[in-house]
Every structure is written in C-alpha cells, then in structure tokens.
Design an enzyme around this catalytic site. Structure first.
Site, PDB file in Angstrom:
ATOM      1  N   ARG A 132      -9.008  -9.164  -1.514  1.00 29.82           N
ATOM      2  CA  ARG A 132      -7.764  -9.230  -2.286  1.00 29.82           C
ATOM      3  C   ARG A 132      -7.941 -10.114  -3.510  1.00 29.82           C
ATOM      4  NH1 ARG A 132      -3.718  -9.512   2.997  1.00 29.82           N
ATOM      5  NH2 ARG A 132      -4.211  -7.431   3.746  1.00 29.82           N
ATOM      6  N   LYS A 154      -7.199   0.782  11.138  1.00 35.31           N
ATOM      7  CA  LYS A 154      -7.353  -0.345  10.225  1.00 35.31           C
ATOM      8  C   LYS A 154      -6.336  -1.414  10.631  1.00 35.31           C
ATOM      9  CE  LYS A 154      -6.898  -1.583   5.415  1.00 35.31           C
ATOM     10  NZ  LYS A 154      -6.887  -1.042   4.056  1.00 35.31           N
ATOM     11  N   LYS A 156     -11.767  -0.502  10.960  1.00 35.77           N
ATOM     12  CA  LYS A 156     -11.851  -1.618  10.023  1.00 35.77           C
ATOM     13  C   LYS A 156     -10.880  -2.718  10.422  1.00 35.77           C
ATOM     14  CE  LYS A 156     -10.610  -2.483   5.278  1.00 35.77           C
ATOM     15  NZ  LYS A 156     -10.127  -1.892   4.045  1.00 35.77           N
ATOM     16  N   CYS A 213       0.824  -1.218   0.000  1.00 33.08           N
ATOM     17  CA  CYS A 213       0.000   0.000   0.000  1.00 33.08           C
ATOM     18  C   CYS A 213       0.855   1.263   0.000  1.00 33.08           C
ATOM     19  CB  CYS A 213      -0.930  -0.009   1.220  1.00 33.08           C
ATOM     20  SG  CYS A 213      -1.985  -1.448   1.321  1.00 33.08           S
ATOM     21  N   TYR A 237     -21.104  -4.963   2.313  1.00 27.89           N
ATOM     22  CA  TYR A 237     -21.459  -5.709   1.101  1.00 27.89           C
ATOM     23  C   TYR A 237     -22.909  -6.191   1.164  1.00 27.89           C
ATOM     24  CZ  TYR A 237     -16.428  -5.598   0.483  1.00 27.89           C
ATOM     25  OH  TYR A 237     -15.124  -5.157   0.353  1.00 27.89           O
TER      26      TYR A 237
HETATM   27  N1  PB1 Z   1      -5.801  -0.783   0.767  1.00 29.25           N
HETATM   28  C1  PB1 Z   1      -6.008  -1.981   1.480  1.00 29.25           C
HETATM   29  C2  PB1 Z   1      -7.261  -2.671   1.072  1.00 29.25           C
HETATM   30  C3  PB1 Z   1      -7.878  -3.382   2.264  1.00 29.25           C
HETATM   31  C4  PB1 Z   1      -7.514  -4.861   2.251  1.00 29.25           C
HETATM   32  C5  PB1 Z   1      -6.038  -5.110   2.292  1.00 29.25           C
HETATM   33  O1  PB1 Z   1      -5.412  -4.879   3.325  1.00 29.25           O
HETATM   34  O2  PB1 Z   1      -5.553  -5.526   1.260  1.00 29.25           O
HETATM   35  C6  PB1 Z   1      -9.383  -3.217   2.325  1.00 29.25           C
HETATM   36  C7  PB1 Z   1      -9.921  -2.233   1.301  1.00 29.25           C
HETATM   37  N2  PB1 Z   1      -9.827  -0.914   1.779  1.00 29.25           N
HETATM   38  C8  PB1 Z   1     -10.109  -4.555   2.206  1.00 29.25           C
HETATM   39  C9  PB1 Z   1     -11.600  -4.376   2.391  1.00 29.25           C
HETATM   40  C10 PB1 Z   1     -12.322  -5.702   2.505  1.00 29.25           C
HETATM   41  O3  PB1 Z   1     -11.693  -6.717   2.841  1.00 29.25           O
HETATM   42  O4  PB1 Z   1     -13.529  -5.699   2.249  1.00 29.25           O
HETATM   43 ZN    ZN Z   2      -3.745  -0.814  -0.013  1.00 26.77          ZN
END
Ligand code: PB1
Ligand code: ZN
Length: 329
Positions: free
Chosen positions: A209, A199, A252, A132, A318
């Site tokens: 993913r 997060k 999250k 990221c 979702y």
């Molecule tokens: N930018 C990270 C994406 C992150 C998942 C990850 O850590 O890959 C989330 C999206 N913002 C995942 C969301 C999900 O699992 O629904």
């Molecule tokens: Zn990311």
C-alpha cells in the site's frame, strides 16, 4: 528393529531428498510484481519493500531486459497513478488508455513478446477513498456497480494485450462478470482469468500500500477480504470462483495460509493453484535475515518449499529477480 520403521535410507542423499518433493521451484513458476507509475522517468525505491522500485514507462525496458535474459517468464502489473487529481470515487483512471497500466501492457508486449503479462485488476489504486470498489452512500461496497466497473477494467486490460487478468478486489461475482464480458468481446479464448479467490484481510499488505498509494482513506477491507479465521468462507469462495469460470485459483497471503492452498488444490484439483507471497511476508523475511535470525536465501527457498508443498505451482514473489540468479547456481 522392524524394517518398516526405517525411513532414513529414503533421504540420506541430496538427490533422493529432492525426489521426495512433489514440486520443485522452477523459473517458469514465478510471476514478478511490477509497480508502474505515471511519471515516465520515475525510478523510486520503495523503502518498506527492500530492493523493490516503482518505475515509469521509460525505465521498464532497461530494467526488464536482463531479467528476461535470465529467464523471467511472467510479470504482474500494478499501476501507481501519482499525478494529483487522478483519483475519483469511481476509479475512472483504472482503464485510462493513457494510464501507466495500459501503456505498460502495450510496451511490455511489444518489447518482450515472450513475457506472459498478468495484470492486477482493482480500483483501490485509483479511487479517492482507496477501497477496492464503488461505495454506497453508507460507505459500504455497492456490489453491482463495483462488479460492473471491475469487469470493464478487466476487459480494457485484456484488449490492450494482457495475457491474463487477475481481479484482486474481492467483490462477489466479479469472476462471472469478467468471464461473460470476455466471451461477449470475443477474447475469452486468449485471456486467462486468474482469481484472487481466497484473499485474506490482515496486516501483511502494508508495504504494497505504501508502494501503490492504495491505503483505504477510512475503515479497512474486512468486509470484503476474507477474515483470517474463515477457512470455510475461503473454501466457498474457491468453489464459487471455479464455478464462475476462473482458470487459476490464487491464495493470498501465502505462508500463513498453507491450509488454504491445500484446500484450493483439493477443491480445484483440475486447476493450477497460485499463491501470492505478499509484500509483508517478503519484508518480514528481509527484516528477520537482517536481524540475523536466518540466511535470506535459505529462508526464501524454505518459505517457497512450503508454499509448493501445500499445493501451489505458481508463485507471485518479490524474490523473483533473486530466484532467477539463485536457481542458476
Ligand atoms: N487490490 C488489493 C491490493 C492488495 C493489498 C490490499 O489489500 O491493499 C494486494 C495486491 N493485489 C497487495 C499485495 C502485496 O501486499 O504484495
Ligand atoms: Zn484493491
């Protein structure tokens, strides 16, 4: 017995029971995640995310029309670049004006002016390494380069018409960098900055993913997403992001982080708190319902009730399409 021991009278009737809740789920609390790919006619089921699809630009409007009619108020966009050779070490494609996200923003704003368009800002869907941010030679995150790039991408999305940008990267200082650039560009007054402030790393993002093709090619996200045990770190990140100009704080995942949602509400009592019911949590409810543990709709509401009770007033879910139907009956 002692009259103060009598509580049942306060909740013997369904309406009285509903009055006991500080917040009740409404359609305007829901943000629906959309996966937009760079193949125009793509409409592919995501096997690990029951009932969810990856769609190209040509399939978005027909899909969204009935949902908007049912009361959908907001979506959050995730780009899924499938064209080979799109990804590189800098995530250059993230703010490609011809890419699925920027074109998706423009299309949705134009066709559904009443929809509040949130756009996730990250590089992991666009980097060859799947992390990221931008990496140093030793494969750790280069904070300055990552924050510079993430904030540029956020500005590009805001200028394309996003009502809200939501950086999910977890790089230190990206909220301040985005806010400063929004001000410099003269668009801070019309762009909501929602921070994925707390997060956590963990195993609940797998289905996402798969959908977004955003798995790290090596290692994991434990050095930048919060450690699941890190309640103090989450509190510090929430306080930091509020100080850096976040308009909404997001936690999250959600259902296993209700204490963090409660902390966010306490630390950011003057801001709305959002919670993301992530792909793994959603898939878990579906899998358990399929295994006969409980009824799907009942559990979808029960999980949501907990997230609201903890202090969230915005839920990224979702289940949104189903909630639009379930809330009408
Ligand atoms: N930018 C990270 C994406 C992150 C998942 C990850 O850590 O890959 C989330 C999206 N913002 C995942 C969301 C999900 O699992 O629904
Ligand atoms: Zn990311």
């Amino acid at each position: 017995g002692d009259i103060s021991s009598q509580l049942h009278g306060g909740y013997h009737h369904p309406l009285a029971r509903s009055w006991q809740a500080e917040r009740q789920l409404t359609k305007s609390m829901l943000i629906y995640p959309l996966f937009i790919s760079d193949i125009p006619d793509d409409e592919t089921l995501i096997p690990s995310l029951p009932g969810q699809y990856r769609r190209g630009l040509n399939k978005l409007v027909p899909f969204l029309e009935p949902l908007v009619h049912k009361g959908l108020r907001s979506v959050i966009l995730f780009g899924v670049p499938l064209t080979p050779g799109t990804k590189d070490a800098l995530g250059t494609a993230a703010d490609d004006p011809k890419g699925p996200v920027i074109q998706g923003i423009r299309l949705i704003r134009q066709r559904f002016p009443q929809l509040f368009v949130v756009v996730d800002v990250c590089l992991c869907e666009y980097t060859s390494h799947g992390h990221c941010g931008i990496l140093r030679d030793d494969s750790t995150l280069n904070n300055q380069l990552s924050v510079d790039r993430i904030s540029d991408v956020a500005i590009a999305y805001a200028q394309a018409g996003a009502h809200c940008v939501a950086p999910s990267d977890m790089n230190d200082g990206r909220i301040r960098a985005i806010k400063l650039k929004l001000i410099e560009e003269g668009i801070a007054h019309k762009t909501l900055l929602m921070s994925y402030a707390a997060k956590f790393s963990g195993c609940l993002y797998g289905p996402f993913r798969d959908a977004a093709g955003s798995c790290p090619s090596f290692g994991d996200r434990k050095c930048y997403q919060l450690p699941p045990g890190g309640r103090g770190l989450a509190r510090r990140a929430i306080v930091r992001d509020i100080g850096e100009g976040a308009d909404i704080i997001m936690v999250k995942p959600a259902s296993q982080y209700l204490d963090i949602i409660s902390d966010a509400k306490e630390l950011g009592k003057d801001l709305p708190v959002a919670a993301y019911h992530v792909s793994g949590e959603y898939a878990m409810v579906h899998a358990a319902a399929k295994a006969g543990v409980f009824d799907l709709k009942t559990m979808a509401f029960e999980v949501t009730e907990g997230i609201l009770r903890a202090g969230a007033s915005i839920i990224i879910s979702y289940f949104t399409p189903e909630f639009l139907d379930w809330l009408d009956h």
